[in-house]
Design an enzyme around this catalytic site. Structure first.
Site, PDB file in Angstrom:
ATOM      1  N   LEU A 141     -84.272  10.626  79.968  1.00 53.62           N
ATOM      2  CA  LEU A 141     -85.027  11.906  80.135  1.00 53.62           C
ATOM      3  C   LEU A 141     -86.412  11.658  79.488  1.00 53.62           C
ATOM      4  N   HIS A 192     -87.257   6.475  72.680  1.00 53.09           N
ATOM      5  CA  HIS A 192     -86.852   5.894  74.096  1.00 53.09           C
ATOM      6  C   HIS A 192     -88.022   5.326  74.773  1.00 53.09           C
ATOM      7  N   ARG A 230     -84.622  22.771  69.180  1.00 53.26           N
ATOM      8  CA  ARG A 230     -86.054  22.468  69.127  1.00 53.26           C
ATOM      9  C   ARG A 230     -86.117  20.887  69.581  1.00 53.26           C
ATOM     10  N   PRO A 286     -76.518  13.145  81.729  1.00 53.61           N
ATOM     11  CA  PRO A 286     -78.084  13.153  82.243  1.00 53.61           C
ATOM     12  C   PRO A 286     -78.310  11.530  82.269  1.00 53.61           C
ATOM     13  N   THR A 287     -79.354  11.211  83.049  1.00 56.67           N
ATOM     14  CA  THR A 287     -79.887   9.791  83.025  1.00 56.67           C
ATOM     15  C   THR A 287     -80.868   9.930  81.678  1.00 56.67           C
ATOM     16  N   LYS A 319     -69.844   9.807  73.005  1.00 57.58           N
ATOM     17  CA  LYS A 319     -70.004  10.636  74.165  1.00 57.58           C
ATOM     18  C   LYS A 319     -68.890  10.776  74.703  1.00 57.58           C
ATOM     19  N   SER A 346     -74.149  11.434  78.403  1.00 57.65           N
ATOM     20  CA  SER A 346     -75.494  10.354  78.678  1.00 57.65           C
ATOM     21  C   SER A 346     -74.727   9.558  79.730  1.00 57.65           C
ATOM     22  N   SER A 347     -75.899   8.744  80.488  1.00 61.02           N
ATOM     23  CA  SER A 347     -75.500   7.818  81.486  1.00 61.02           C
ATOM     24  C   SER A 347     -74.898   6.378  80.792  1.00 61.02           C
ATOM     25  N   CYS A 348     -75.309   6.390  79.554  1.00 56.67           N
ATOM     26  CA  CYS A 348     -74.755   5.221  78.834  1.00 56.67           C
ATOM     27  C   CYS A 348     -73.190   5.164  78.456  1.00 56.67           C
ATOM     28  N   TYR A 355     -72.699   4.946  70.426  1.00 56.55           N
ATOM     29  CA  TYR A 355     -73.396   6.544  70.707  1.00 56.55           C
ATOM     30  C   TYR A 355     -72.408   6.526  72.203  1.00 56.55           C
ATOM     31  N   ARG A 393     -84.436   1.397  85.010  1.00 57.24           N
ATOM     32  CA  ARG A 393     -84.155   2.864  84.427  1.00 57.24           C
ATOM     33  C   ARG A 393     -84.584   3.970  85.547  1.00 57.24           C
TER      34      ARG A 393
HETATM   35  N1  LIG Z   1     -83.266  12.115  75.595  1.00 61.00           N
HETATM   36  C1  LIG Z   1     -82.722  11.436  76.413  1.00 61.00           C
HETATM   37  O1  LIG Z   1     -83.200  10.884  77.402  1.00 61.00           O
HETATM   38  C2  LIG Z   1     -81.398  11.812  76.980  1.00 61.00           C
HETATM   39  C3  LIG Z   1     -80.482  12.947  76.164  1.00 61.00           C
HETATM   40  N2  LIG Z   1     -79.147  13.258  76.492  1.00 61.00           N
HETATM   41  C4  LIG Z   1     -78.493  14.127  75.670  1.00 61.00           C
HETATM   42  O2  LIG Z   1     -79.142  15.473  75.466  1.00 61.00           O
HETATM   43  C5  LIG Z   1     -78.695  15.797  74.345  1.00 61.00           C
HETATM   44  C6  LIG Z   1     -80.148  16.337  73.527  1.00 61.00           C
HETATM   45  O3  LIG Z   1     -80.919  15.069  73.297  1.00 61.00           O
HETATM   46  P1  LIG Z   1     -82.723  15.183  72.780  1.00 61.00           P
HETATM   47  O4  LIG Z   1     -82.810  16.664  73.248  1.00 61.00           O
HETATM   48  O5  LIG Z   1     -83.120  14.010  73.482  1.00 61.00           O
HETATM   49  O6  LIG Z   1     -82.540  14.983  71.475  1.00 61.00           O
HETATM   50  P2  LIG Z   1     -83.471  15.398  70.328  1.00 61.00           P
HETATM   51  O7  LIG Z   1     -83.227  14.401  69.289  1.00 61.00           O
HETATM   52  O8  LIG Z   1     -84.717  15.699  70.841  1.00 61.00           O
HETATM   53  O9  LIG Z   1     -82.815  16.848  69.736  1.00 61.00           O
HETATM   54  C7  LIG Z   1     -81.577  16.718  69.095  1.00 61.00           C
HETATM   55  C8  LIG Z   1     -81.410  18.188  68.506  1.00 61.00           C
HETATM   56  O10 LIG Z   1     -79.999  18.195  67.662  1.00 61.00           O
HETATM   57  C9  LIG Z   1     -80.398  18.603  66.443  1.00 61.00           C
HETATM   58  N3  LIG Z   1     -79.295  17.973  65.483  1.00 61.00           N
HETATM   59  C10 LIG Z   1     -79.256  16.841  65.298  1.00 61.00           C
HETATM   60  N4  LIG Z   1     -78.396  16.603  64.292  1.00 61.00           N
HETATM   61  C11 LIG Z   1     -78.099  17.961  63.690  1.00 61.00           C
HETATM   62  C12 LIG Z   1     -76.861  18.291  62.995  1.00 61.00           C
HETATM   63  N5  LIG Z   1     -76.316  17.773  62.231  1.00 61.00           N
HETATM   64  N6  LIG Z   1     -77.018  19.834  62.973  1.00 61.00           N
HETATM   65  C13 LIG Z   1     -77.597  20.598  63.785  1.00 61.00           C
HETATM   66  N7  LIG Z   1     -78.556  20.039  64.470  1.00 61.00           N
HETATM   67  C14 LIG Z   1     -78.524  18.701  64.565  1.00 61.00           C
HETATM   68  C15 LIG Z   1     -81.943  18.288  66.143  1.00 61.00           C
HETATM   69  O11 LIG Z   1     -82.384  19.233  65.077  1.00 61.00           O
HETATM   70  P3  LIG Z   1     -83.753  18.650  63.986  1.00 61.00           P
HETATM   71  O12 LIG Z   1     -84.749  18.461  65.117  1.00 61.00           O
HETATM   72  O13 LIG Z   1     -83.593  19.835  63.058  1.00 61.00           O
HETATM   73  O14 LIG Z   1     -82.952  17.212  63.291  1.00 61.00           O
HETATM   74  C16 LIG Z   1     -82.537  18.546  67.496  1.00 61.00           C
HETATM   75  O15 LIG Z   1     -82.996  19.744  67.544  1.00 61.00           O
HETATM   76  C17 LIG Z   1     -78.109  14.852  73.471  1.00 61.00           C
HETATM   77  O16 LIG Z   1     -76.503  15.156  73.418  1.00 61.00           O
HETATM   78  C18 LIG Z   1     -78.182  13.694  74.121  1.00 61.00           C
HETATM   79  O17 LIG Z   1     -77.142  12.790  74.235  1.00 61.00           O
HETATM   80  C19 LIG Z   1     -78.670  12.525  77.421  1.00 61.00           C
HETATM   81  C20 LIG Z   1     -79.158  11.635  78.228  1.00 61.00           C
HETATM   82  C21 LIG Z   1     -80.512  11.089  78.022  1.00 61.00           C
HETATM   83  C1  LIG Z   2     -80.780   7.624  77.448  1.00 58.75           C
HETATM   84  C2  LIG Z   2     -80.393   6.252  76.728  1.00 58.75           C
HETATM   85  O1  LIG Z   2     -81.160   5.383  76.064  1.00 58.75           O
HETATM   86  C3  LIG Z   2     -80.951   4.222  75.522  1.00 58.75           C
HETATM   87  O2  LIG Z   2     -80.643   3.351  76.215  1.00 58.75           O
HETATM   88  P1  LIG Z   2     -81.899   2.706  76.933  1.00 58.75           P
HETATM   89  O3  LIG Z   2     -82.101   3.257  78.225  1.00 58.75           O
HETATM   90  O4  LIG Z   2     -81.616   0.947  77.050  1.00 58.75           O
HETATM   91  O5  LIG Z   2     -83.059   2.789  75.985  1.00 58.75           O
HETATM   92  P2  LIG Z   2     -84.574   2.611  75.853  1.00 58.75           P
HETATM   93  O6  LIG Z   2     -85.152   3.887  76.608  1.00 58.75           O
HETATM   94  O7  LIG Z   2     -84.881   2.808  74.443  1.00 58.75           O
HETATM   95  O8  LIG Z   2     -85.108   1.616  76.529  1.00 58.75           O
HETATM   96  C4  LIG Z   2     -85.057   1.158  77.892  1.00 58.75           C
HETATM   97  C5  LIG Z   2     -85.725  -0.069  78.237  1.00 58.75           C
HETATM   98  O9  LIG Z   2     -86.985  -0.197  77.739  1.00 58.75           O
HETATM   99  C6  LIG Z   2     -87.365  -1.242  76.992  1.00 58.75           C
HETATM  100  N1  LIG Z   2     -88.716  -0.972  76.270  1.00 58.75           N
HETATM  101  C7  LIG Z   2     -89.824  -1.379  76.634  1.00 58.75           C
HETATM  102  N2  LIG Z   2     -90.655  -1.027  75.640  1.00 58.75           N
HETATM  103  C8  LIG Z   2     -90.022  -0.247  74.835  1.00 58.75           C
HETATM  104  C9  LIG Z   2     -90.479   0.395  73.719  1.00 58.75           C
HETATM  105  O10 LIG Z   2     -91.704   0.491  73.098  1.00 58.75           O
HETATM  106  N3  LIG Z   2     -89.317   1.331  73.138  1.00 58.75           N
HETATM  107  C10 LIG Z   2     -88.384   1.438  73.529  1.00 58.75           C
HETATM  108  N4  LIG Z   2     -87.400   2.300  72.921  1.00 58.75           N
HETATM  109  N5  LIG Z   2     -87.858   0.668  74.707  1.00 58.75           N
HETATM  110  C11 LIG Z   2     -88.770  -0.061  75.137  1.00 58.75           C
HETATM  111  C12 LIG Z   2     -86.256  -1.601  76.276  1.00 58.75           C
HETATM  112  O11 LIG Z   2     -86.336  -2.917  75.665  1.00 58.75           O
HETATM  113  C13 LIG Z   2     -85.275  -1.328  77.298  1.00 58.75           C
HETATM  114  O12 LIG Z   2     -85.104  -2.542  78.149  1.00 58.75           O
HETATM  115  C14 LIG Z   2     -79.593   4.217  74.682  1.00 58.75           C
HETATM  116  O13 LIG Z   2     -79.347   3.808  73.535  1.00 58.75           O
HETATM  117  C15 LIG Z   2     -78.912   5.843  74.864  1.00 58.75           C
HETATM  118  O14 LIG Z   2     -79.490   6.399  73.930  1.00 58.75           O
HETATM  119  C16 LIG Z   2     -78.888   6.550  76.041  1.00 58.75           C
HETATM  120  O15 LIG Z   2     -78.373   7.469  76.315  1.00 58.75           O
END
Ligand SMILES: NC(=O)C1=CN([C@@H]2O[C@H](COP(=O)(O)OP(=O)(O)OC[C@H]3O[C@@H](n4cnc5c(N)ncnc54)[C@H](OP(=O)(O)O)[C@@H]3O)[C@@H](O)[C@H]2O)C=CC1
Ligand SMILES: C[C@H]1O[C@H](OP(=O)(O)OP(=O)(O)OC[C@H]2O[C@@H](n3cnc4c(=O)[nH]c(N)nc43)[C@H](O)[C@@H]2O)[C@@H](O)[C@@H](O)C1=O
Length: 309
Positions: free
Chosen positions: A167, A180, A13, A164-165, A141, A108-110, A137, A210
């Site tokens: 998203l 984010h 989800r 991934p970078t 990872k 993740s790229s971090c 985090y 980014r």
């Molecule tokens: N978003 C991004 O920019 C990026 C994401 N990724 C990676 O992609 C993957 C998914 O991220 P994203 O989709 O953004 O995250 P979301 O927070 O949107 O989704 C995470 C999902 O994990 C489920 N979840 C969390 N904790 C548990 C648990 N204890 N048991 C079962 N399910 C659980 C959540 O369920 P529920 O909603 O029910 O809590 C939710 O469906 C991660 O591994 C992340 O590191 C990598 C790079 C960038």
């Molecule tokens: C995908 C990656 O995402 C995370 O890293 P990040 O890229 O630094 O995260 P971010 O998207 O929250 O911020 C990017 C930039 O943007 C600026 N910024 C401006 N204005 C807002 C704002 O309103 N909210 C947020 N969150 N940031 C803001 C913020 O200050 C920063 O300079 C990791 O923790 C980790 O989870 C990971 O893997």
């Protein structure tokens, strides 16, 4: 994967999991199994083992994780380390115990050092100190991707890892505290427009760079890689292009149609100055992104207006 293979999408989800679901369904995969967090807590070893024993999935996309933006990562490091390490350990071990044919782990790229040479090649992993705001985090990872490699080496499993970078797209988290940057800025500009607010606050200096990938491209990539990538080395997934946060804010402002000002709140952290991925190994597999940023912002904004409450 065959069209009737039993596929478990963990985290179905979330932003990534829901996009993988759409992609698998579009491509005609018919035997997908899911559980909500409430039905199955993957931090519980007993629940995870019981689920795998009963369902015996053949393929696993591990997209369940504790995820958040810079503020959430910086504020809750214990949760980010503990929950992610537990989920990874439980799913990776249960996949081995119950004979999963292939697992794809989402990193993740971090994970890369804060001050890496750019663009970041996969081999720069563990060559320098991490960015402090998301160190917990990143450590979790790195543990996950290393564990995949160790299981492959010791037990001959087929686990692959992708990095991934940043998203964005449908079903993102739009909570202003925990999201984010992309999702937060889209919501802030939209709300400022409809409420006639004179300015929008952007965190930090706006100078960090980014790289943004639409989650439908990410889903396309991971389904492709599940079928076509078997190497032990993690693979970067991105577009190979980045922009500053100031430029991103300007683009979102324009697409939303907001006419007020942008102010920078420099009491908020910038995080890593730049994390542009080198995607040459990804391109060598035959995959390349399709959705450019402007088009992705437009479609995500349409989705947001129709679906986000
Ligand atoms: N978003 C991004 O920019 C990026 C994401 N990724 C990676 O992609 C993957 C998914 O991220 P994203 O989709 O953004 O995250 P979301 O927070 O949107 O989704 C995470 C999902 O994990 C489920 N979840 C969390 N904790 C548990 C648990 N204890 N048991 C079962 N399910 C659980 C959540 O369920 P529920 O909603 O029910 O809590 C939710 O469906 C991660 O591994 C992340 O590191 C990598 C790079 C960038
Ligand atoms: C995908 C990656 O995402 C995370 O890293 P990040 O890229 O630094 O995260 P971010 O998207 O929250 O911020 C990017 C930039 O943007 C600026 N910024 C401006 N204005 C807002 C704002 O309103 N909210 C947020 N969150 N940031 C803001 C913020 O200050 C920063 O300079 C990791 O923790 C980790 O989870 C990971 O893997």
């Amino acid at each position: 994967m065959n069209k009737d293979s039993k596929i478990y999408v963990a985290g179905h989800r979330g932003l990534v999991g829901s996009a993988i679901m759409r992609k698998l369904q579009q491509e005609g995969y018919t035997n997908i199994i899911t559980r909500t967090h409430k039905e199955l807590d993957l931090t519980s070893q007993a629940q995870t083992q019981e689920f795998f024993e009963k369902e015996k999935p053949e393929y696993v996309f591990l997209a369940a994780a504790k995820v958040g933006g810079i503020h959430a990562n910086n504020t809750y490091p214990a949760d980010f380390a503990y929950i992610n390490i537990m989920i990874e350990s439980n799913v990776i071990k249960a996949s081995y115990d119950y004979g999963v044919k292939k697992l794809l782990f989402l990193g993740s790229s971090c994970i890369y050092p804060k001050l890496c040479p750019q663009p970041i090649k996969e081999e720069y992993l563990l060559t320098g100190p991490l960015e402090k705001t998301n160190e917990a985090y990143a450590i979790a990872k790195i543990a996950g991707l290393k564990m995949c490699q160790y299981f492959n080496r010791q037990y001959g499993t087929k686990y692959i890892s992708v990095m991934p970078t940043n998203l964005y797209g449908p079903n993102d988290n739009f909570d202003l505290e925990t999201s984010h940057a992309f999702a937060a800025l889209l919501r802030k500009f939209h709300e400022a427009k409809i409420n006639n607010k004179p300015y929008v606050e952007v965190w930090g200096t706006g100078t960090p760079r980014r790289e943004f990938l639409h989650v439908d491209d990410l889903a396309d990539a991971v389904v492709y890689l599940m079928n076509n990538y078997d190497e032990n080395e993690p693979l970067n997934i991105g577009t190979g292009k980045d922009i500053t946060i100031k430029e991103l804010a300007g683009l979102i402002k324009e697409i939303v149609g907001y006419e007020g000002e942008i102010k920078f709140d420099t009491t908020k952290p910038d995080g890593t100055p730049r994390k542009l991925l080198d995607v040459s190994r990804l391109h060598a597999t035959g995959w390349k992104h399709k959705i450019e940023l402007r088009e992705g912002i437009q479609s995500t904004y349409e989705w947001f207006k129709g679906n986000w409450k």
